[in-house]
Design a protein around this motif. Structure first.
Motif: not given
Length: 206
Positions: A111-123
């Protein structure tokens, strides 16, 4: 798994319609500076979870959940919460607790990556956490895909990632790529070492 550093909190600027473009630009900087310490805080909470004490893991899970309740769009907290659940699964005694915690962790990180796919820290959080999950749970392909995307991010001079964050990504990318006979394994290792040969990750990639 080891992650990562911090910036200082700046004062907020209140913008009125009469503010200049310079003033508005400063407001953006201040907002970014305000958000930056959250990453340091989340990393510190997550470091506690890495120690494997189940009582402490539960406490940090509660803190991450409180952050998300206060800000439902905070995907970085959601990613770290997912990783904390994965660590709970690792250190839990009962099989059902392990399975349920891992399932919850995966759902949160997805869900985190789906919500912020361009945030490198999340990924980054998902990539490293998924690498450390046993292969039988089929998270490795997603981890590899995340590392492939992050490999380019580590080369950007204007990336939000700090040097030791980049090294953490490159180190675990090297480990994951090597295990999967990926063509970029040696590249990840070389880049990690070159970033800072004297750091912990640098020494591990000689």
């Amino acid at each position: 798994m080891k992650v990562l550093p911090a910036l200082l909190l700046s004062a907020l600027c209140i913008v009125t319609p009469a503010c200049s473009e310079e003033g508005q630009a400063k407001t953006v900087v201040h907002k970014e500076a305000k958000a930056a310490p959250l990453h340091q805080q989340y990393r510190q909470w997550h470091d506690v979870c890495l120690q494997g004490d189940m009582d402490e893991i539960e406490k940090k899970i509660a803190q991450f959940e409180a952050q998300i309740t206060a800000n439902p769009k905070d995907d970085l907290a959601r990613a770290y919460l997912g990783s904390a659940y994965a660590l709970k699964a690792k250190h839990a005694v009962f099989p059902l607790t392990k399975l349920n915690s891992l399932k919850k962790g995966k759902e949160l990180m997805e869900a985190a990556v789906t919500g912020s796919p361009d945030n490198p820290r999340v990924r980054m959080v998902r990539a490293i956490a998924y690498y450390r999950v046993p292969k039988r749970f089929d998270t490795r392909p997603t981890s590899i895909s995340d590392f492939e995307k992050l490999l380019g991010e580590t080369a950007k001079k204007n990336s939000v990632l700090q040097k030791n964050e980049k090294q953490a990504i490159l180190y675990y990318a090297w480990k994951a790529f090597t295990e999967e006979n990926h063509k970029d394994a040696s590249k990840a290792k070389s880049l990690c070492h070159k970033l800072d040969p004297d750091s912990e990750y640098g020494k591990l990639t000689k």
